[in-house]
Design an enzyme around this catalytic site. Structure first.
Site, PDB file in Angstrom:
ATOM      1  CB  SER A 131      -9.086 -51.215   3.639  1.00 24.62           C
ATOM      2  OG  SER A 131      -7.977 -51.243   2.759  1.00 24.62           O
ATOM      3  CG  ASP A 147     -11.001 -45.417  -1.997  1.00 25.60           C
ATOM      4  OD1 ASP A 147     -10.222 -46.201  -2.582  1.00 25.60           O
ATOM      5  OD2 ASP A 147     -11.329 -45.576  -0.804  1.00 25.60           O
ATOM      6  CG  HIS A 197      -9.972 -49.240  -0.594  1.00 19.58           C
ATOM      7  ND1 HIS A 197     -10.039 -47.980  -0.048  1.00 19.58           N
ATOM      8  CD2 HIS A 197      -9.250 -49.987   0.264  1.00 19.58           C
ATOM      9  CE1 HIS A 197      -9.398 -47.969   1.114  1.00 19.58           C
ATOM     10  NE2 HIS A 197      -8.898 -49.173   1.323  1.00 19.58           N
TER      11      HIS A 197
END
Ligand SMILES: *[C@@H]1O[C@H](CO)[C@@H](O)[C@H](O)[C@H]1NC(C)=O
Ligand SMILES: *[C@@H]1O[C@H](CO)[C@@H](O)[C@H](O)[C@H]1NC(C)=O
Ligand SMILES: *[C@@H]1O[C@H](CO)[C@@H](O)[C@H](O)[C@H]1NC(C)=O
Ligand SMILES: *[C@@H]1O[C@H](CO)[C@@H](O)[C@H](O)[C@H]1NC(C)=O
Length: 388
Positions: free
Chosen positions: A46, A355, A358
């Site tokens: 991610s 979040d 990240h």
């Protein structure tokens, strides 16, 4: 005239050869100008996913994307990722996820990363553990397929695909970027492994990583830009999920055992890079110490213009404004009513953590600005010189 010829001539003339030689060397350095990478092929999780996971398993919901794209954009972030800033600074468009079938243009590269990806294939499903089934070996299969089939389609003659797929020689001229390994570390911790048990998995993780770099080299890839793994012990989703004792928290508030394992991973990754340089004679490999940049940002947040380095901007509840069951963009039902809980903080431009897992666009930009000139790289090569 070429330097070699000039040297020879002057040598024969017994002129001041030394002066000329040193002049020539300087010119050679200067001639090592900026690289022109016509494409980027990215592999990762991610930290660099620009749409692969969203295309496959459902879009990352608002407020993801709200700062820059003003709508969800396949990124777990309020805006752009480090890979976006890399593409932009090389004059290339933002990368589309290879798995994104809608509106993608791969003429200047493709992104094989998906959120939750590990290097090693996991023995659990996404549903069971949250890790993506698209591990690095699968990303390589996808790349391989993309490489072969994009050329078959391009060579079929004039069609729109010619414009949407990279030219054949781009594969040897491209920059191959990697940011993966963080989830191999957390996968171990989430299975309740001890620090030593997680460490013991790292040689196998890096063996599998090495295989993929070699396979890409076999297909003509030459320029590799490899990020090490960040201080995962400073991220709320790890701190919140794995129990640690007070003695295991460092001065900054990060979980030391996790960061120690990340540092161990990085030390071994650096050894792998040295090995790969020997083994792959024509490869140019840059190792980028993203760990140090991120740890500096988190540990000196105020000095760098940021606030609450360990607190998620978008989340819900608890010490870190993070709850794994109510994630950014998610809803809770309160008295039978759906309420959007993952609301972003007032000013994401001074937040580091987006979040709980990240980084914010602002933090990503800060990290990019530190690594772009090569000051955290081994060798200290700027991004635009990473072909020399
Ligand atoms: C694909 O992207 C390139 C680079 O941004 C652009 O020049 C080209 O027009 C695009 N092709 C199509 C069909 O959109
Ligand atoms: C998955 O299982 C296989 C077979 O037991 C094992 O070799 C492999 O290491 C396991 N992978 C992980 C990530 O634990
Ligand atoms: C890890 O330990 C916790 C706490 O003891 C337990 O609730 C959880 O089920 C364990 N997880 C696994 C994968 O064994
Ligand atoms: C969350 O709640 C909002 C507001 O009621 C609603 O528009 C949205 O569809 C919900 N999303 C999900 C995934 O339930």
């Amino acid at each position: 005239m070429e330097c070699s010829k000039l040297k020879l001539l002057l040598f024969l003339a017994m002129a001041s050869t030394l002066v000329v030689v040193s002049m020539c060397e300087k010119t050679a350095m200067k001639n090592k100008g900026e690289c022109t990478f016509p494409a980027i092929f990215n592999f990762g999780d991610s930290n660099s996913d620009t749409g692969g996971f969203s295309a496959t398993f459902g879009q990352a919901r608002l407020p993801h994307g709200e700062t820059f794209f003003h709508s969800p954009a396949g990124r777990y972030c309020d805006g752009r990722l480090v890979i976006d800033f890399i593409a932009q600074s090389l004059g290339l468009p933002y990368l589309h996820g290879y798995l994104d079938a809608i509106g993608s243009n791969f003429s200047h590269g493709a992104n094989f990363a998906t959120a939750g990806s590990t290097v090693r294939p996991q023995n659990t499903t996404l549903h069971q553990s949250g890790f993506s089934p698209i591990s690095l070996n699968i990303q390589f299969y996808e790349f391989n397929d993309f490489h072969q089939r994009s050329q078959i389609i391009r060579n079929k003659g004039n069609s729109v695909f010619k414009e949407l797929l990279p030219k054949g020689d781009y594969f040897s001229k491209a920059l191959y970027t990697f940011d993966i390994g963080q989830n191999d570390i957390t996968a171990g911790f989430f299975l309740n492994m001890s620090t030593d048990e997680v460490k013991a998995t790292i040689p196998d993780v890096l063996d599998q990583f090495t295989t993929v770099v070699k396979d890409i080299y076999e297909q003509g890839g030459r320029y590799f830009w490899i990020h090490n793994t960040g201080p995962v012990g400073c991220l709320p989703y790890v701190m919140d999920r794995v129990l640690i004792t007070a003695g295991q928290v460092d001065k900054v508030g990060c979980g030391s055992p996790f960061n120690k394992v990340a540092q161990f991973f990085n030390q071994k990754l650096k050894e792998v890079v040295v090995y790969l340089r020997k083994k792959l004679a024509h490869a140019v490999i840059t190792y980028v110490d993203v760990y140090s940049v991120k740890y500096d940002l988190i540990s000196h947040a105020t000095k760098h213009g940021f606030e609450h380095p360990l607190r998620a901007c978008c989340g819900h509840g608890g010490k870190y404004n993070y709850n794994m069951h109510i994630s950014c963009g998610g809803n809770v039902t309160i008295k039978g009513k759906h309420v959007l809980v993952g609301k972003a903080c007032k000013d994401p431009s001074v937040a580091i953590n987006w979040d709980g897992v990240h980084y914010t666009e602002a933090a990503n930009k800060w990290v990019f600005d530190r690594i772009v000139d090569g000051s955290y790289s081994d060798p200290p090569t700027p991004l635009k010189m990473a072909c020399h």
